[in-house]
Write a protein that holds these residues in place. Structure first.
Motif, PDB file in Angstrom:
ATOM      1  N   GLU A 194      61.923   1.374 -36.135  1.00  0.00           N
ATOM      2  CA  GLU A 194      61.734   2.098 -37.527  1.00  0.00           C
ATOM      3  C   GLU A 194      62.110   1.089 -38.646  1.00  0.00           C
ATOM      4  O   GLU A 194      61.299   0.977 -39.654  1.00  0.00           O
ATOM      5  CB  GLU A 194      62.655   3.178 -37.515  1.00  0.00           C
ATOM      6  CG  GLU A 194      62.529   4.190 -38.717  1.00  0.00           C
ATOM      7  CD  GLU A 194      61.260   4.643 -39.024  1.00  0.00           C
ATOM      8  OE1 GLU A 194      60.969   5.007 -40.118  1.00  0.00           O
ATOM      9  OE2 GLU A 194      60.223   4.797 -38.120  1.00  0.00           O
ATOM     10  N   ILE A 195      63.029   0.237 -38.643  1.00  0.00           N
ATOM     11  CA  ILE A 195      63.354  -0.592 -39.577  1.00  0.00           C
ATOM     12  C   ILE A 195      62.239  -1.728 -39.674  1.00  0.00           C
ATOM     13  O   ILE A 195      61.797  -1.832 -40.945  1.00  0.00           O
ATOM     14  CB  ILE A 195      64.648  -1.467 -39.290  1.00  0.00           C
ATOM     15  CG1 ILE A 195      65.950  -0.310 -39.664  1.00  0.00           C
ATOM     16  CG2 ILE A 195      64.817  -2.615 -40.303  1.00  0.00           C
ATOM     17  CD1 ILE A 195      67.161  -0.841 -39.149  1.00  0.00           C
ATOM     18  N   ALA A 196      61.754  -2.261 -38.563  1.00  0.00           N
ATOM     19  CA  ALA A 196      60.699  -3.019 -38.544  1.00  0.00           C
ATOM     20  C   ALA A 196      59.316  -2.345 -39.093  1.00  0.00           C
ATOM     21  O   ALA A 196      58.529  -3.158 -40.009  1.00  0.00           O
ATOM     22  CB  ALA A 196      60.250  -3.458 -37.203  1.00  0.00           C
ATOM     23  N   ARG A 197      59.047  -0.917 -38.952  1.00  0.00           N
ATOM     24  CA  ARG A 197      57.956  -0.394 -39.556  1.00  0.00           C
ATOM     25  C   ARG A 197      58.163  -0.587 -41.216  1.00  0.00           C
ATOM     26  O   ARG A 197      57.237  -0.711 -41.752  1.00  0.00           O
ATOM     27  CB  ARG A 197      58.027   0.987 -39.246  1.00  0.00           C
ATOM     28  CG  ARG A 197      56.963   1.741 -39.578  1.00  0.00           C
ATOM     29  CD  ARG A 197      56.708   3.185 -39.650  1.00  0.00           C
ATOM     30  NE  ARG A 197      57.838   3.993 -40.251  1.00  0.00           N
ATOM     31  CZ  ARG A 197      57.887   3.936 -41.509  1.00  0.00           C
ATOM     32  NH1 ARG A 197      56.972   3.806 -42.412  1.00  0.00           N
ATOM     33  NH2 ARG A 197      59.098   4.372 -42.120  1.00  0.00           N
ATOM     34  N   VAL A 251      56.564  -2.535 -46.449  1.00  0.00           N
ATOM     35  CA  VAL A 251      56.882  -3.069 -47.609  1.00  0.00           C
ATOM     36  C   VAL A 251      56.192  -4.408 -47.965  1.00  0.00           C
ATOM     37  O   VAL A 251      55.633  -4.692 -48.944  1.00  0.00           O
ATOM     38  CB  VAL A 251      58.558  -3.571 -48.084  1.00  0.00           C
ATOM     39  CG1 VAL A 251      58.686  -4.543 -48.994  1.00  0.00           C
ATOM     40  CG2 VAL A 251      59.289  -2.211 -47.927  1.00  0.00           C
ATOM     41  N   LEU A 252      55.932  -5.109 -46.869  1.00  0.00           N
ATOM     42  CA  LEU A 252      55.237  -6.261 -47.033  1.00  0.00           C
ATOM     43  C   LEU A 252      53.697  -5.953 -47.378  1.00  0.00           C
ATOM     44  O   LEU A 252      52.986  -6.482 -48.048  1.00  0.00           O
ATOM     45  CB  LEU A 252      55.281  -7.231 -45.756  1.00  0.00           C
ATOM     46  CG  LEU A 252      54.457  -8.404 -45.487  1.00  0.00           C
ATOM     47  CD1 LEU A 252      55.227  -9.340 -44.580  1.00  0.00           C
ATOM     48  CD2 LEU A 252      52.968  -8.257 -45.152  1.00  0.00           C
ATOM     49  N   GLU A 253      53.102  -4.855 -46.761  1.00  0.00           N
ATOM     50  CA  GLU A 253      51.815  -4.556 -46.952  1.00  0.00           C
ATOM     51  C   GLU A 253      51.757  -4.256 -48.628  1.00  0.00           C
ATOM     52  O   GLU A 253      50.601  -4.587 -49.215  1.00  0.00           O
ATOM     53  CB  GLU A 253      51.380  -3.535 -46.178  1.00  0.00           C
ATOM     54  CG  GLU A 253      49.778  -3.128 -46.310  1.00  0.00           C
ATOM     55  CD  GLU A 253      49.304  -2.430 -47.234  1.00  0.00           C
ATOM     56  OE1 GLU A 253      48.124  -2.707 -47.766  1.00  0.00           O
ATOM     57  OE2 GLU A 253      50.095  -1.535 -47.807  1.00  0.00           O
ATOM     58  N   LEU A 288      50.139  -5.587 -54.112  1.00  0.00           N
ATOM     59  CA  LEU A 288      50.247  -6.139 -55.479  1.00  0.00           C
ATOM     60  C   LEU A 288      49.856  -7.203 -55.880  1.00  0.00           C
ATOM     61  O   LEU A 288      49.147  -7.460 -56.861  1.00  0.00           O
ATOM     62  CB  LEU A 288      52.071  -5.697 -55.602  1.00  0.00           C
ATOM     63  CG  LEU A 288      52.411  -6.165 -56.970  1.00  0.00           C
ATOM     64  CD1 LEU A 288      51.912  -5.489 -58.212  1.00  0.00           C
ATOM     65  CD2 LEU A 288      53.819  -6.468 -56.986  1.00  0.00           C
ATOM     66  N   PHE A 289      49.916  -8.060 -54.937  1.00  0.00           N
ATOM     67  CA  PHE A 289      49.519  -9.556 -55.405  1.00  0.00           C
ATOM     68  C   PHE A 289      47.881  -9.672 -55.447  1.00  0.00           C
ATOM     69  O   PHE A 289      47.458 -10.316 -56.093  1.00  0.00           O
ATOM     70  CB  PHE A 289      49.951 -10.599 -54.208  1.00  0.00           C
ATOM     71  CG  PHE A 289      51.674 -10.867 -54.385  1.00  0.00           C
ATOM     72  CD1 PHE A 289      52.311 -10.131 -55.041  1.00  0.00           C
ATOM     73  CD2 PHE A 289      52.204 -12.284 -53.995  1.00  0.00           C
ATOM     74  CE1 PHE A 289      53.517 -10.633 -55.472  1.00  0.00           C
ATOM     75  CE2 PHE A 289      53.227 -12.636 -54.359  1.00  0.00           C
ATOM     76  CZ  PHE A 289      54.066 -11.913 -54.968  1.00  0.00           C
ATOM     77  N   ARG A 290      47.123  -8.713 -54.710  1.00  0.00           N
ATOM     78  CA  ARG A 290      45.981  -8.856 -54.636  1.00  0.00           C
ATOM     79  C   ARG A 290      45.412  -8.089 -56.115  1.00  0.00           C
ATOM     80  O   ARG A 290      44.277  -8.781 -56.686  1.00  0.00           O
ATOM     81  CB  ARG A 290      45.100  -8.005 -53.548  1.00  0.00           C
ATOM     82  CG  ARG A 290      45.304  -8.875 -52.204  1.00  0.00           C
ATOM     83  CD  ARG A 290      44.368  -7.992 -51.050  1.00  0.00           C
ATOM     84  NE  ARG A 290      44.828  -6.852 -50.871  1.00  0.00           N
ATOM     85  CZ  ARG A 290      45.743  -6.589 -49.805  1.00  0.00           C
ATOM     86  NH1 ARG A 290      46.116  -7.680 -49.098  1.00  0.00           N
ATOM     87  NH2 ARG A 290      46.040  -5.344 -49.583  1.00  0.00           N
ATOM     88  N   LYS A 310      48.885 -14.623 -49.023  1.00  0.00           N
ATOM     89  CA  LYS A 310      50.298 -14.416 -48.173  1.00  0.00           C
ATOM     90  C   LYS A 310      51.204 -15.635 -48.415  1.00  0.00           C
ATOM     91  O   LYS A 310      52.363 -15.537 -48.457  1.00  0.00           O
ATOM     92  CB  LYS A 310      49.729 -14.836 -46.678  1.00  0.00           C
ATOM     93  CG  LYS A 310      49.197 -13.610 -46.090  1.00  0.00           C
ATOM     94  CD  LYS A 310      48.397 -13.899 -44.709  1.00  0.00           C
ATOM     95  CE  LYS A 310      47.919 -12.479 -44.253  1.00  0.00           C
ATOM     96  NZ  LYS A 310      47.509 -12.557 -42.748  1.00  0.00           N
ATOM     97  N   TRP A 311      50.721 -16.866 -48.858  1.00  0.00           N
ATOM     98  CA  TRP A 311      51.493 -17.763 -49.234  1.00  0.00           C
ATOM     99  C   TRP A 311      52.335 -17.447 -50.658  1.00  0.00           C
ATOM    100  O   TRP A 311      53.491 -17.926 -50.637  1.00  0.00           O
ATOM    101  CB  TRP A 311      50.656 -19.330 -49.462  1.00  0.00           C
ATOM    102  CG  TRP A 311      51.556 -20.459 -50.020  1.00  0.00           C
ATOM    103  CD1 TRP A 311      51.439 -21.002 -51.139  1.00  0.00           C
ATOM    104  CD2 TRP A 311      52.708 -21.079 -49.495  1.00  0.00           C
ATOM    105  NE1 TRP A 311      52.467 -21.998 -51.423  1.00  0.00           N
ATOM    106  CE2 TRP A 311      53.290 -22.039 -50.197  1.00  0.00           C
ATOM    107  CE3 TRP A 311      53.480 -20.670 -48.276  1.00  0.00           C
ATOM    108  CZ2 TRP A 311      54.265 -22.851 -49.872  1.00  0.00           C
ATOM    109  CZ3 TRP A 311      54.466 -21.677 -47.779  1.00  0.00           C
ATOM    110  CH2 TRP A 311      54.657 -22.720 -48.643  1.00  0.00           C
ATOM    111  N   ALA A 312      51.931 -16.921 -51.533  1.00  0.00           N
ATOM    112  CA  ALA A 312      52.318 -16.605 -52.512  1.00  0.00           C
ATOM    113  C   ALA A 312      53.685 -15.600 -52.365  1.00  0.00           C
ATOM    114  O   ALA A 312      54.472 -15.584 -52.756  1.00  0.00           O
ATOM    115  CB  ALA A 312      51.304 -15.847 -53.629  1.00  0.00           C
TER     116      ALA A 312
END
Length: 203
Positions: free
Chosen positions: A122-125, A130-132, A137-139, A154-156
């Motif tokens: 659940e924590i991994a989810r 959050v990563l997605e 946001l970066f896109r 991804k590097w940013a």
């Protein structure tokens, strides 16, 4: 800081019980940050409650730490969800989410470190979600010209994560979150290089 609602056996806790649980978790964070081997007795003393009260809410020390880890993960997710917006300008969102995440990471450093290395699915989810959101946001930032068109998203994001990690390492209890937020965003968007025109002129 808002905090999530605890449940025991699927039932929400009464308000006074929830306040006690939150006090215990906050004390656990303070005590374990200073001494990761601290006992339940030390945590109870810091929370201002009897040891039996702590044991009534958390059967074991590990159960207490697990609850603390899950709770801070909720706060981390809530910080991101509360800051991210699909309509606000990306720069505004970037400042807001950076500041809100820093507050959680600085205030709950022990638990956040545990959460980051947790095998709990659940924590991994939550972390994957959050990563997605960060990549999205970066896109948006790239599409609106805030980030260069040739930047690898991804590097940013990895660099952004690294900057947040670095500024939350040690001695940050009285940190100026706004100043750190500005430092992170400025470093992410401007870097350390001189003006490209000046650099090329010297070649």
């Amino acid at each position: 800081m808002q905090h999530g609602h605890f449940r025991i056996g699927g039932k929400p806790l009464r308000a006074d019980t929830e306040r006690t649980v939150h006090s215990i978790l906050a004390a656990a964070e303070r005590v374990l940050s200073g001494d990761p081997t601290a006992t339940m007795e030390q945590i109870a003393e810091a929370a201002g409650v009897a040891r039996t009260t702590v044991h009534r809410r958390f059967a074991t020390r590990e159960a207490l730490i697990d609850a603390l880890t899950r709770w801070v993960t909720e706060q981390f997710a809530a910080a991101v969800d509360g800051a991210v917006s699909e309509t606000a300008p990306p720069l505004v969102v970037l400042y807001r989410v950076t500041a809100d995440v820093l507050r959680v990471k600085i205030g709950w450093g022990f638990a956040m470190t545990r959460a980051a290395g947790s095998a709990d699915p659940e924590i991994a989810r939550v972390y994957a979600d959050v990563l997605e959101k960060c990549d999205r946001l970066f896109r948006r930032a790239q599409a609106t010209g805030l980030l260069r068109s040739d930047v690898d998203i991804k590097w940013a994001r990895r660099c952004y994560y690294a900057l947040i990690h670095e500024v939350t390492q040690g001695g940050t209890a009285d940190a100026d979150v706004d100043a750190l937020t500005t430092l992170i965003v400025d470093t992410l968007l401007r870097g350390f290089g001189a003006d490209p025109g000046h650099a090329s002129a010297g070649l």
